[in-house]
Design an enzyme around this catalytic site. Structure first.
Site, PDB file in Angstrom:
ATOM      1  N   TYR A 299     -16.952  16.024 -24.210  1.00  0.00           N
ATOM      2  CA  TYR A 299     -17.447  17.010 -24.782  1.00  0.00           C
ATOM      3  C   TYR A 299     -17.110  16.955 -26.761  1.00  0.00           C
ATOM      4  O   TYR A 299     -16.132  16.761 -26.542  1.00  0.00           O
ATOM      5  CB  TYR A 299     -17.471  18.778 -24.224  1.00  0.00           C
ATOM      6  CG  TYR A 299     -18.019  18.553 -23.182  1.00  0.00           C
ATOM      7  CD1 TYR A 299     -18.397  19.767 -22.760  1.00  0.00           C
ATOM      8  CD2 TYR A 299     -16.967  18.476 -22.248  1.00  0.00           C
ATOM      9  CE1 TYR A 299     -19.401  19.773 -22.188  1.00  0.00           C
ATOM     10  CE2 TYR A 299     -17.888  17.864 -20.376  1.00  0.00           C
ATOM     11  CZ  TYR A 299     -18.591  19.520 -20.810  1.00  0.00           C
ATOM     12  OH  TYR A 299     -19.242  19.871 -19.912  1.00  0.00           O
TER      13      TYR A 299
ATOM     14  N   LYS B  12     -12.838   9.202 -12.231  1.00  0.00           N
ATOM     15  CA  LYS B  12     -13.528   7.778 -12.101  1.00  0.00           C
ATOM     16  C   LYS B  12     -12.883   6.928 -12.485  1.00  0.00           C
ATOM     17  O   LYS B  12     -13.116   5.905 -13.045  1.00  0.00           O
ATOM     18  CB  LYS B  12     -14.693   8.525 -12.634  1.00  0.00           C
ATOM     19  CG  LYS B  12     -15.456   6.725 -12.692  1.00  0.00           C
ATOM     20  CD  LYS B  12     -16.490   7.136 -11.035  1.00  0.00           C
ATOM     21  CE  LYS B  12     -17.334   5.867 -11.544  1.00  0.00           C
ATOM     22  NZ  LYS B  12     -17.996   5.464 -10.362  1.00  0.00           N
TER      23      LYS B  12
ATOM     24  N   ASP C  94     -18.192  10.513  -7.447  1.00  0.00           N
ATOM     25  CA  ASP C  94     -19.531  10.698  -6.901  1.00  0.00           C
ATOM     26  C   ASP C  94     -19.594  10.486  -5.328  1.00  0.00           C
ATOM     27  O   ASP C  94     -19.753  11.032  -4.590  1.00  0.00           O
ATOM     28  CB  ASP C  94     -19.754   9.409  -7.709  1.00  0.00           C
ATOM     29  CG  ASP C  94     -18.999   7.655  -7.782  1.00  0.00           C
ATOM     30  OD1 ASP C  94     -17.948   7.443  -7.794  1.00  0.00           O
ATOM     31  OD2 ASP C  94     -19.136   6.393  -6.942  1.00  0.00           O
TER      32      ASP C  94
ATOM     33  N   ASP D  94     -17.604  20.518 -14.313  1.00  0.00           N
ATOM     34  CA  ASP D  94     -18.599  21.207 -15.285  1.00  0.00           C
ATOM     35  C   ASP D  94     -19.767  20.286 -13.648  1.00  0.00           C
ATOM     36  O   ASP D  94     -20.611  21.085 -13.291  1.00  0.00           O
ATOM     37  CB  ASP D  94     -19.232  20.569 -16.587  1.00  0.00           C
ATOM     38  CG  ASP D  94     -19.873  21.804 -16.954  1.00  0.00           C
ATOM     39  OD1 ASP D  94     -20.176  22.654 -16.632  1.00  0.00           O
ATOM     40  OD2 ASP D  94     -20.582  21.212 -18.065  1.00  0.00           O
TER      41      ASP D  94
ATOM     42  N   ASP E  88     -21.018  23.150 -10.299  1.00  0.00           N
ATOM     43  CA  ASP E  88     -22.403  24.044 -10.011  1.00  0.00           C
ATOM     44  C   ASP E  88     -22.844  23.526  -9.289  1.00  0.00           C
ATOM     45  O   ASP E  88     -23.733  24.056  -8.313  1.00  0.00           O
ATOM     46  CB  ASP E  88     -23.497  23.772 -11.501  1.00  0.00           C
ATOM     47  CG  ASP E  88     -23.661  24.131 -12.540  1.00  0.00           C
ATOM     48  OD1 ASP E  88     -22.822  25.436 -12.756  1.00  0.00           O
ATOM     49  OD2 ASP E  88     -24.433  24.391 -13.489  1.00  0.00           O
TER      50      ASP E  88
END
Length: 364
Positions: free
Chosen positions: A137, A190, A223, A247, A251
């Protein structure tokens, strides 16, 4: 009589549908305060477009001081994409408060509800705990300047900051939460590609895990995790991950439950916390009495639970559970907005929750 530890909350209604869903939420808070003798002190102020119109800036510096003097913040949806130039007063209020109040853990529950058609393979009840202050970010990585660099008109480099301190404290938040639930933490990363940064994240999670031997721990590559939560979300309890992965996952899991409007969200630190709806300001339906207020209502329930945990307060914990139980029973009865299969508008939905929160049995 008001509680001696009465909680003072600053209320910022926000943009678009914000004033409508905030109005419904405040009514619920007042009802639960009356029932459990909380003596909540709610103070209205402005941020976002209304503040920009009146003061030429979306967040006034004195507002931060006001929030720091309170016990918590309720932030209505903000038109984040409209605020692109800080030199013209366009500060992103959500980012501003997360950063300046050091709200390092974004806690996002997602669950299926009786009576709501969900999009998952099975019923589930999980929580995503997302690191909230660093990661990919650009606005949270540098003291001065951004972490995206335009090398040429056609080449951009984006940098990510990962620190042991931030990894450790968000991991600790996740494990503490898991101890109150099903005692299972899934670490999402990851590290097969981001070997150093996500490697550090896994190391810190494992160090914290050693202090919680009762908690089952596993880990997933991001993933693969997206596939797992679609196929078998019921096997997860608490998911902890870095900022951007969290994030996306929060959602995804909220929408799997039936609607993003059913997902609560609290941004928590050591001293401060902020309740914030998981969705945006939806200007296309603003003022039409269509907006679903449940996300913000559930978010303030989390805010009360955070305060209860800090104080060891049974009254605040009961108030939080009463709101959650009222939402569940209202949804099952169709006393909700159309997006979750109901038949009511925003205001009437809030009134239905107020009625139920005064009468509902509080789970132990």
């Amino acid at each position: 009589m008001p509680a001696s530890n009465a909680m003072r909350l600053i209320v910022l209604p926000g943009d678009g549908i914000g004033p409508e869903i905030t109005g419904a939420t405040v009514a619920v808070l007042e009802a639960v305060s009356d029932r459990f003798g909380l003596g909540l002190q709610l103070e209205d102020d402005i941020a976002g477009h209304e503040s920009l119109r009146r003061h030429g800036i979306t967040v006034r510096p004195e507002l931060l001081d006001k929030v720091r003097g309170a016990d918590g913040l309720i932030l209505g949806p903000m038109s984040t994409f409209d605020y692109t130039d800080e030199t013209k007063g366009g500060i992103n209020p959500s980012m501003y408060f997360r950063k300046n109040l050091d709200l390092f853990a974004n806690i996002r529950p997602a669950r299926t509800y009786p009576g709501v058609r969900h999009h998952a393979a099975e019923e589930f009840d999980l929580v995503v705990v997302r690191e909230n202050t660093e990661g990919f970010y650009a606005d949270r990585n540098m003291t001065s300047g951004g972490s995206e660099i335009l090398v040429t008109p056609d080449v951009c480099i984006s940098m990510r900051r990962i620190t042991r301190e931030c990894c450790e404290r968000v991991a600790r938040s996740a494990f503490r939460l898991a101890m109150t639930r099903k005692r299972h933490v899934s670490v999402v990363h990851k590290a097969n590609v981001l070997k150093i940064g996500d490697g550090m994240f896994i190391e810190e999670c494992r160090k914290v895990a050693a202090e919680f031997p009762e908690v089952v721990v596993d880990d997933y590559i991001i993933d693969a995790m997206c596939a797992h939560v679609v196929r078998a979300p019921g096997k997860f309890d608490v998911i902890v991950t870095t900022n951007m992965f969290g994030d996306i996952l929060s959602d995804l899991t909220a929408e799997l439950s039936g609607s993003l409007g059913l997902g609560g969200s609290v941004n928590a630190g050591v001293r401060y916390a902020m309740a914030q709806a998981a969705h945006g300001s939806a200007p296309d339906i603003a003022g039409q009495d269509k907006a679903n207020p449940f996300s913000l209502i559930l978010s303030v329930a989390q805010l009360l639970e955070w305060h209860a945990d800090r104080l060891g307060s049974t009254a605040y914990a009961q108030a939080s559970r009463a709101i959650e139980a009222a939402v569940e029973s209202a949804v099952a009865a169709g006393e909700a907005t159309a997006d979750v299969g109901g038949r009511l508008g925003t205001k009437a939905t809030g009134e239905a929750i107020v009625k139920r929160v005064r009468e509902v049995a509080v789970p132990a």
